[in-house]
Design an enzyme around this catalytic site. Structure first.
Site, short mmCIF file in Angstrom:
data_model
loop_
_atom_site.label_atom_id
_atom_site.label_comp_id
_atom_site.label_asym_id
_atom_site.label_seq_id
_atom_site.Cartn_x
_atom_site.Cartn_y
_atom_site.Cartn_z
N LYS A 33 1.36 -1.86 5.06
CA LYS A 33 1.95 -2.72 4.02
C LYS A 33 3.09 -1.98 3.32
CE LYS A 33 -1.40 -1.13 0.60
NZ LYS A 33 -2.75 -1.35 0.06
N ARG A 131 -10.28 -7.59 -8.23
CA ARG A 131 -8.91 -7.87 -7.81
C ARG A 131 -8.92 -9.08 -6.88
NH1 ARG A 131 -5.43 -3.08 -4.95
NH2 ARG A 131 -6.67 -3.70 -3.15
N HIS A 160 -13.28 -3.11 -1.36
CA HIS A 160 -12.34 -2.03 -1.68
C HIS A 160 -12.95 -1.21 -2.81
CE1 HIS A 160 -8.45 -0.20 -1.21
NE2 HIS A 160 -8.06 -0.44 -2.44
N ARG A 212 -9.86 1.85 6.61
CA ARG A 212 -8.50 1.30 6.47
C ARG A 212 -7.62 2.37 5.82
NH1 ARG A 212 -11.71 -2.43 3.76
NH2 ARG A 212 -10.74 -1.70 1.84
N TYR A 261 23.84 9.16 -19.81
CA TYR A 261 23.49 8.17 -20.83
C TYR A 261 22.49 8.73 -21.83
CZ TYR A 261 25.39 4.49 -17.75
OH TYR A 261 26.18 3.70 -16.97
N CYS A 308 20.68 7.24 -13.65
CA CYS A 308 21.39 5.97 -13.81
C CYS A 308 20.96 5.01 -12.71
CB CYS A 308 22.90 6.17 -13.73
SG CYS A 308 23.55 7.58 -14.65
N MET A 309 21.56 3.82 -12.69
CA MET A 309 21.20 2.85 -11.66
C MET A 309 21.51 3.39 -10.27
SD MET A 309 22.32 -1.14 -11.21
CE MET A 309 21.61 -1.68 -12.77
N ASP A 310 22.70 3.99 -10.11
CA ASP A 310 23.11 4.45 -8.78
C ASP A 310 23.51 5.92 -8.74
OD1 ASP A 310 22.93 1.95 -7.27
OD2 ASP A 310 24.54 1.26 -8.58
C1 LIG Z 1 -3.57 -0.28 0.47
C2 LIG Z 1 -4.95 -0.58 0.91
C3 LIG Z 1 -5.64 0.33 1.73
C4 LIG Z 1 -5.09 1.70 2.10
O1 LIG Z 1 -5.22 2.58 1.01
P1 LIG Z 1 -4.78 4.12 1.12
O2 LIG Z 1 -5.27 4.72 -0.13
O3 LIG Z 1 -3.29 4.11 1.21
O4 LIG Z 1 -5.41 4.67 2.34
C5 LIG Z 1 -6.87 -0.05 2.21
N1 LIG Z 1 -7.41 -1.25 1.87
C6 LIG Z 1 -6.80 -2.13 1.07
C7 LIG Z 1 -7.46 -3.42 0.73
C8 LIG Z 1 -5.54 -1.82 0.55
O5 LIG Z 1 -4.94 -2.69 -0.25
#
Ligand SMILES: *Cc1c(COP(=O)(O)O)cnc(C)c1O
Length: 372
Positions: A33, A131, A160, A212, A261, A308-310
């Site tokens: 992701k 969540r 999770h 995961r 700035y 700054c921004m850039d």
């Molecule tokens: C992002 C995410 C992970 C991976 O987490 P890491 O800490 O980067 O290994 C696993 N499961 C879910 C649901 C996530 O959103």
């Protein structure tokens, strides 16, 4: 070149192999992701797919991008999908996350019916993050209904963890217990998964059927404790990403003169200040000038002033030979010195995760691989 993000795809693949070995016999699900944690979605997915049982994305768009790029690996979309996109999800042959038992579940079933093929789903159970997921107390009944729904193939059930980065919390065991209780009646081969990188490292009992992993694949430790525990046990994670820019201008300042700035930085001595051509629009946090460092000619230099921004500033007074055009490393090695994404994150009051995930998709990435 204003800035360049180098990605070592071989290191990415080796990290995946190391985590797959660690988790075995649990299978590795590779999380790509957030544009592959900033490393680039498609190249990261292609490098990881041979070492993983599936890829996990957050949004359907990411899954479609992977399918369009020819990635055939199993994909699980972890996040919500709007009902209007369910046809697209079904056509892309991805597994989706299901937690609701009302309107959304009916919409999913109706798309499957219309398209004459069941939807592959992973049921998400909330065991304490609040969540996404059905409340764990309701899960046995909901899972039974999912399993009895001909339009669903329940391929997995997952949850999770909220506090897996440290060993001194009982909450991980509470969550694991809630999850195992909630899914007890699920028949094999439904895959159970609850661990992300940190839990896969610190809590072996959470590995279940699959882990995961995201951050660890990219060579970034999820927490100081994971590194402290796993390094002595021989788990090697290699850094994958390097972030470099170049000095575009130098300014000689007298003591008492200020930079940028808000005039937040004042020269205490005659100083040579480098202008950098990237700022917060390129992913450098606005507060990086408070404590972060960078590397020029193998020497650590402080970033100074307000980003700054850039553009941004570095104090190169102690690098006598520095000239415009010199490379400046924000993440990566130069000579004997190395700055990790975690070090930069900590210096900006955040974590390595946020630094890499916010590297803009438009920034050029240079991929290296011995195989290419
Ligand atoms: C992002 C995410 C992970 C991976 O987490 P890491 O800490 O980067 O290994 C696993 N499961 C879910 C649901 C996530 O959103």
């Amino acid at each position: 070149m204003i800035a360049e993000i180098g990605v070592d795809l071989d290191a990415l693949a080796r990290n995946a192999q190391a985590l797959a070995r660690l988790a075995s016999p649990a299978r590795l699900s590779a999380v790509v992701k957030a544009n592959g944690y900033g490393h680039g979605l498609v190249p990261a997915a292609r490098a990881l797919a041979p070492h993983a049982a599936r890829l996990c994305v957050y949004e359907l768009d990411e899954a479609v991008t992977l399918r369009d790029a020819g990635v055939r690996a199993p994909i699980l979309v972890l996040g919500p999908i709007v009902a209007a996109d369910l046809e697209v999800a079904h056509a892309a042959e991805v597994a989706i996350t299901l937690w609701d038992e009302h309107l959304y579940a009916r919409q999913v079933a109706s798309v499957a019916r219309r398209r004459h093929r069941p939807f592959t789903v992973h049921a998400k159970i909330d065991t304490g993050v609040a969540r996404l997921g059905m409340p764990y107390a309701n899960a046995p009944a909901v899972l039974e209904r999912y399993t009895a729904t001909p339009e669903f193939v329940v391929a997995g059930a997952f949850s999770h963890l909220a506090a897996a980065e440290e060993l001194d919390s009982n909450f991980t065991h509470d969550q694991l217990h809630r999850f195992l209780t909630a899914t007890r009646a699920l028949p094999p081969p439904v895959e159970r998964h609850i661990a992300a990188t940190a839990a896969a490292m610190l809590w072996p009992e959470t590995r279940l059927d699959s882990v995961r992993c995201g951050i660890g694949l990219y060579g970034i430790w999820p927490s100081a404790e994971t590194e402290a525990v796993m390094r002595p046990r021989g788990l090697m994670l290699e850094p994958v990403l390097a972030w470099r820019t170049r000095i575009v201008a130098l300014h000689e300042l007298a003591a008492g003169e200020t930079v940028g700035y808000g005039r937040t930085w004042t020269a205490r001595r005659p100083s040579r200040i480098a202008t950098l051509p990237i700022g917060y629009a390129e992913g450098l946090p606005r507060n990086a000038g408070e404590r972060a460092q960078a590397l020029v000619r193998g020497v650590r230099v402080p970033l100074i002033g307000r980003v700054c921004m850039d553009m941004a500033f570095a104090d190169v007074t102690d690098v006598p030979g520095a000239v415009p055009g010199d490379a400046l490393t924000l993440i990566g090695s130069d000579g004997a010195e190395t700055i990790t994404a975690d070090e930069l994150g900590a210096a900006c009051d955040t974590i390595g995760y946020e630094i890499v995930a916010r590297l803009p998709a438009h920034a050029p990435r240079v991929y290296s691989s011995g195989a290419a």
